[in-house]
Design a protein around this motif. Structure first.
Motif, PDB file in Angstrom:
ATOM      1  N   GLU A 162       1.034  -1.468   0.206  1.00 35.20           N
ATOM      2  CA  GLU A 162      -0.137   0.156   0.200  1.00 35.20           C
ATOM      3  C   GLU A 162       1.013   1.258  -0.025  1.00 35.20           C
ATOM      4  O   GLU A 162       0.234   2.234  -0.229  1.00 35.20           O
ATOM      5  N   GLN A 163       1.725   1.338   1.014  1.00 31.83           N
ATOM      6  CA  GLN A 163       2.989   2.272   0.736  1.00 31.83           C
ATOM      7  C   GLN A 163       3.399   3.004  -0.814  1.00 31.83           C
ATOM      8  O   GLN A 163       3.161   3.943  -1.096  1.00 31.83           O
ATOM      9  N   PRO A 164       4.299   1.775  -1.059  1.00 30.37           N
ATOM     10  CA  PRO A 164       4.605   2.134  -2.142  1.00 30.37           C
ATOM     11  C   PRO A 164       3.805   2.720  -3.574  1.00 30.37           C
ATOM     12  O   PRO A 164       3.859   3.408  -4.232  1.00 30.37           O
ATOM     13  N   LEU A 165       2.612   1.816  -3.012  1.00 28.82           N
ATOM     14  CA  LEU A 165       1.508   1.902  -4.585  1.00 28.82           C
ATOM     15  C   LEU A 165       1.011   3.751  -3.784  1.00 28.82           C
ATOM     16  O   LEU A 165       0.912   4.423  -5.591  1.00 28.82           O
ATOM     17  N   ALA A 284      -1.747  -3.448 -11.992  1.00 27.10           N
ATOM     18  CA  ALA A 284      -0.883  -3.433 -11.428  1.00 27.10           C
ATOM     19  C   ALA A 284       0.548  -4.235 -12.153  1.00 27.10           C
ATOM     20  O   ALA A 284       2.057  -4.155 -11.360  1.00 27.10           O
ATOM     21  N   SER A 285       0.300  -4.432 -13.486  1.00 31.08           N
ATOM     22  CA  SER A 285       2.005  -4.754 -14.086  1.00 31.08           C
ATOM     23  C   SER A 285       2.424  -2.966 -14.342  1.00 31.08           C
ATOM     24  O   SER A 285       3.778  -3.064 -14.284  1.00 31.08           O
ATOM     25  N   ARG A 286       1.998  -2.022 -13.955  1.00 41.33           N
ATOM     26  CA  ARG A 286       2.634  -0.769 -14.602  1.00 41.33           C
ATOM     27  C   ARG A 286       2.611  -0.363 -12.874  1.00 41.33           C
ATOM     28  O   ARG A 286       4.051  -0.118 -13.417  1.00 41.33           O
ATOM     29  N   ALA A 287       2.308  -0.572 -12.226  1.00 42.15           N
ATOM     30  CA  ALA A 287       2.166  -0.255 -10.816  1.00 42.15           C
ATOM     31  C   ALA A 287       3.672  -0.504 -10.117  1.00 42.15           C
ATOM     32  O   ALA A 287       5.051   0.042 -10.140  1.00 42.15           O
ATOM     33  N   GLU A 288       3.667  -2.289 -10.710  1.00 39.08           N
ATOM     34  CA  GLU A 288       5.086  -3.143 -10.109  1.00 39.08           C
ATOM     35  C   GLU A 288       6.074  -2.505 -11.076  1.00 39.08           C
ATOM     36  O   GLU A 288       7.198  -2.744 -10.529  1.00 39.08           O
TER      37      GLU A 288
END
Length: 326
Positions: A162-165, A284-288
């Motif tokens: 959650e924090q990195p997101l 998800a993939s772009r966030a990662e």
């Protein structure tokens, strides 16, 4: 596409010499994308008239053991007159080679341009081409599971945390729970084939209003055909960074697809959920990728919030997103 690994001119020349395509003339790195290193290769051609190819080095999310599937699929579809690039085999007949411990493949270069603002006519052609690929792939003898399904999207967001997101956008942590909800609703009984699952406009080449090439099949897998259509719908039908939906483009895409392969009632009913799942995959993939990509990599980061906006549209619009023109 991207460039993660540097290859010297000598390395590239030696590699190209392994193929019957003439000698290397030039190699230009391609910066778009996030998964592989790619170069536009020009050679003298096997007959001296010149030739162009795409050289791909497999860097991320792709296992070498999957390459016979990906490259064999290209050859299978090309043999069935689908607009895809064939694999260039080396002098020994191998579809890929290794350099510096990484696998590389040489792929046919197809003419055409990728469009930034597709028209309804172009979308219709894309729908037709996708349906033809689905039908041609029904008798492809190999299978591959989808490594980026809705369950993996949920796990990827949990891995991000959650924090990195939240450092990307304050609304992004809420996608963890949303992904779990979609996973619990996911249909598992839809007709399947081998699907592209990543058919963005930059993976389609157009000549005028017609598809001349479908490229970058490295996320291809055995999947629900309606899911592949939903991915393409989410990728093609929005402007303004996901803030504007183009009903005409969306309707034409569906019409083009159904002109070749009509959807059944169950597939059509599931399109809203499938489209939300498609959006979640790219969230998800772009966030990662955003969190994990080194700052000095020659890669353009892609904003996951573009697909948060699309997901919210599909959740609100439901079946209306896949109806005729507004």
């Amino acid at each position: 596409m991207a460039v993660y690994t540097h290859l010297s001119a000598e390395d590239l020349a030696d590699l190209i010499d392994s193929y019957n395509v003439g000698t290397l003339v030039s190699a230009k790195g391609i910066a778009e994308g996030v998964s592989n290193s790619n170069w536009l290769i020009e050679t003298t051609g096997h007959d001296g008239s010149g030739a162009r190819f795409i050289l791909t080095m497999y860097e991320r999310r792709i296992e070498t053991s999957d390459l016979p599937f990906f490259l064999g699929l290209l050859d299978h579809l090309a043999e069935h007159d689908c607009p895809v690039p064939r694999t260039i085999h080396d002098r020994s007949g191998a579809a890929y080679r290794e350099i510096g411990g990484k696998a590389v493949a040489l792929i046919e270069f197809l003419p055409g341009v990728s469009v930034d603002n597709p028209t309804a006519e172009q979308a219709h052609s894309v729908g037709e081409a996708m349906a033809r690929v689905h039908l041609a792939a029904l008798n492809f003898p190999m299978q591959r599971s989808n490594g980026l399904d809705i369950g993996e999207s949920h796990r990827a967001l949990e891995r991000c945390g959650e924090q990195p997101l939240a450092t990307i956008d304050a609304d992004l942590p809420g996608m963890i729970e949303a992904a779990q909800t979609l996973r619990d609703r996911w249909p598992t009984d839809l007709p399947q084939s081998v699907c592209h699952t990543d058919l963005f406009p930059d993976n389609v080449l157009m000549l005028d209003h017609h598809v001349s090439g479908m490229i970058d099949f490295y996320f291809a897998c055995s999947e629900a055909m309606a899911y592949d259509l939903a991915v393409t719908h989410a990728a093609w039908c929005f402007g303004d960074h996901g803030g504007r939906f183009d009903h005409a483009v969306g309707a034409a895409l569906i019409e083009g697809y159904e002109s070749i392969r009509p959807l059944d009632a169950r597939e059509r009913k599931c399109l809203p959920v499938l489209a939300q799942g498609a959006c979640m995959r790219f969230i998800a993939s772009r966030a990662e990728d955003w969190i994990d990509t080194p700052a000095d990599a020659l890669v353009t980061r892609k904003d996951p919030m573009d697909f948060v906006r699309r997901l919210r549209f599909y959740a609100e619009a439901g079946d209306k997103a896949f109806a005729g023109k507004a």
